[in-house]
Design an enzyme around this catalytic site. Structure first.
Site, PDB file in Angstrom:
ATOM      1  CB  SER A   1     102.026  87.663  91.969  1.00 25.99           C
ATOM      2  OG  SER A   1     102.232  88.694  91.246  1.00 25.99           O
TER       3      SER A   1
ATOM      4  CE  LYS B   1     102.933  92.013  91.490  1.00 30.96           C
ATOM      5  NZ  LYS B   1     102.457  91.225  90.329  1.00 30.96           N
TER       6      LYS B   1
END
Length: 292
Positions: free
Chosen positions: A94, A169
């Protein structure tokens, strides 16, 4: 047959690397700075190395699953310096969109390809191979590795240009973060008001409040199991990335700011490496109640 490198075999990375090994038909070499992680991969039948240069020299596709923006940045720069032209780098981490967008032209200049492909689904999805994969970068690069992405995820989506996977995300984790905080607040509130939280869970879990967060996290709360399947610290990084991007765009994300504030409180309490569901402890402290 492609030769694959996988860097970062923690809570998420280890099962993802294992699924790639078992499903792709390719040779997979795993790397982690922690020796125990390498040993766990070898116990699954994989090949592990303590020397990242072995991956840079031999692998056509290199996957990353790393916990910090800075580590992704330094690792991609090292790959660019040491790997062969034509190497494809796929970042499952991420990572902040700005970091990916800075690295992309550097990879292109070195004759390499970079795809941001963060995932959602937690440890459960990583083990089952049912993650959601959100990819940003050149479509041609995505097409080359899409079959490999399906080894770790059942939903694999090309989101657009470089950084679009990372933005997707962030949006995902903004929603999850709000859900986590609302579940913690509601269950602490109900317990303080005298309800049995387990009875409450069974009463409402199939109603309109139902969510994957409630399904997976509330049983952990009720059993007081805060062992991390997804650490608050990693989610906190995502919320900070979201706040940074929002500031760059000149927009406000007030609900996400509340989520980040609660995660920062967990850090102040020394609990930042517990599971996300431990966010309920902020409300338990405020309300002087324990949900169990």
């Amino acid at each position: 047959m492609k030769k694959i490198g996988f860097m970062g075999m923690g809570i998420m990375g280890l099962p993802m690397a294992t699924n790639l090994m078992n499903k792709s038909g390719c040779d997979v070499i795993g790397f982690d700075v922690v020796e125990a992680a390498r040993e766990r991969f070898e116990a699954q039948g994989g090949k592990a190395t303590g020397n990242a240069d072995e991956i840079y020299a031999d692998c056509e596709v290199i996957f990353l699953c790393l916990p910090k923006n800075e580590l992704v940045d330094s690792t991609v720069r090292e790959i660019i310096k040491k790997a062969k032209p034509g190497t494809i780098i796929v970042d499952f981490s991420s990572t902040a969109p700005g970091v990916i967008r800075t690295l992309f032209p550097l990879a292109k200049e070195a004759g390499m390809e970079l795809l941001d492909s963060p995932v959602s689904g937690g440890e459960t999805g990583a083990i089952a191979g049912t993650l959601v994969v959100m990819s940003g970068g050149e479509k041609e690069t995505f097409d080359k590795v899409e079959d490999l992405l399906h080894c770790v995820g059942t939903t694999v989506t090309y989101m657009g240009d470089t950084g679009c996977g990372s933005v997707a995300k962030l949006a995902n984790n903004m929603i999850v973060g709000c859900n986590l905080v609302s579940v913690g607040e509601a269950y602490a509130f109900a317990a303080k008001a005298g309800l049995d939280p387990e009875v409450l869970y069974h009463a409402i879990k199939d109603g309109f409040a139902q969510s994957a967060v409630m399904d997976i996290k509330v049983p952990k709360i009720l059993s007081r199991d805060f062992t991390a399947s997804a650490r608050i610290s990693v989610h906190q990084k995502d919320m900070k990335n979201a706040m940074q991007l929002a500031n760059e765009m000149g927009v406000e994300i007030p609900m996400s700011a509340i989520v980040l504030d609660h995660m920062n409180q967990m850090e102040e309490m020394g609990l930042i490496n517990e599971d996300q569901c431990a966010l309920i402890k902020v409300f338990e402290k405020q309300m002087d109640i324990q949900v169990k």
